[in-house]
Design a protein around this motif. Structure first.
Motif, PDB file in Angstrom:
ATOM      1  N   GLU A 126       3.680   5.911  -2.730  1.00 65.13           N
ATOM      2  CA  GLU A 126       5.173   6.785  -2.693  1.00 65.13           C
ATOM      3  C   GLU A 126       5.534   6.584  -4.570  1.00 65.13           C
ATOM      4  O   GLU A 126       6.253   7.820  -4.746  1.00 65.13           O
TER       5      GLU A 126
ATOM      6  N   GLN B 110       0.710  -1.352   0.161  1.00 61.08           N
ATOM      7  CA  GLN B 110      -0.063  -0.007   0.054  1.00 61.08           C
ATOM      8  C   GLN B 110       0.815   1.412   0.122  1.00 61.08           C
ATOM      9  O   GLN B 110       0.714   2.090  -0.979  1.00 61.08           O
ATOM     10  N   GLN B 111       1.659   1.416   0.850  1.00 65.34           N
ATOM     11  CA  GLN B 111       2.532   2.741   0.906  1.00 65.34           C
ATOM     12  C   GLN B 111       3.576   2.772   0.039  1.00 65.34           C
ATOM     13  O   GLN B 111       3.917   3.929  -0.615  1.00 65.34           O
TER      14      GLN B 111
ATOM     15  N   ASP C  55      -2.805  13.090   1.377  1.00 60.83           N
ATOM     16  CA  ASP C  55      -3.035  11.967   2.322  1.00 60.83           C
ATOM     17  C   ASP C  55      -4.410  11.825   2.666  1.00 60.83           C
ATOM     18  O   ASP C  55      -4.847  10.832   2.846  1.00 60.83           O
TER      19      ASP C  55
END
Lengths: 98, 98
Positions: A49, A44-45, A59
């Motif tokens: 990115e 996910q992160q 966000d």
């Protein structure tokens, strides 16, 4: 292509339709092994990115969903994009003649 | 969830059904601006590198497709995974208690 037709048929029809959006989907089909750790939530992160290299992301405008059924695991990341584009995107696109 | 049902309904029914697969899809809906450079093709290698942090990927097993219709752009990356999983995946999963 059936997949693109699916997304065309599922576009929002409300006032939200006027917003730029980015949807990231990762589907893992574990037909063969049916086992092994599920790394999709970990992605996910990393995915956010990567996209951030090309376009501004707030966000607060990111909605993540995970789902699992049978041997399928799915990670879905929905991002509402700003109406203007950041300098990163213009520079990257210019670098490749876009 | 309709999206997961779509993928369940589109799973291969041949001998290929026994293979582990990973599908990455990025859909950009440019409803608002209808313009701006298309960075989706640029994402392709970045996405593969991110997934490679978690699972082994053979470059020969990656099939990329891009499509565009109306204001929708789509990048689709299909990866056939090996039946066994690499040490990266096990280590990452262990680190988060997976």
């Amino acid at each position: 292509m059936r997949l693109l037709e699916f997304f065309i048929g599922n576009r929002p029809r409300s006032a939200d339709a006027a917003k730029d959006r980015l949807k990231l989907i990762v589907v893992r089909d574990r037909a063969a092994t049916g086992e092994g750790p599920d790394f999709l939530p970990l992605l996910q992160q990393d995915l956010i990115e990567v996209v951030r290299r090309y376009v501004e992301i707030d966000d607060d405008k990111v909605v993540v969903d995970v789902d699992k059924r049978d041997n399928l695991s799915m990670l879905e990341v929905n991002i509402e994009l700003p109406g203007h584009f950041g300098h990163q995107e213009r520079e990257r696109a210019a670098a490749v003649g876009g």
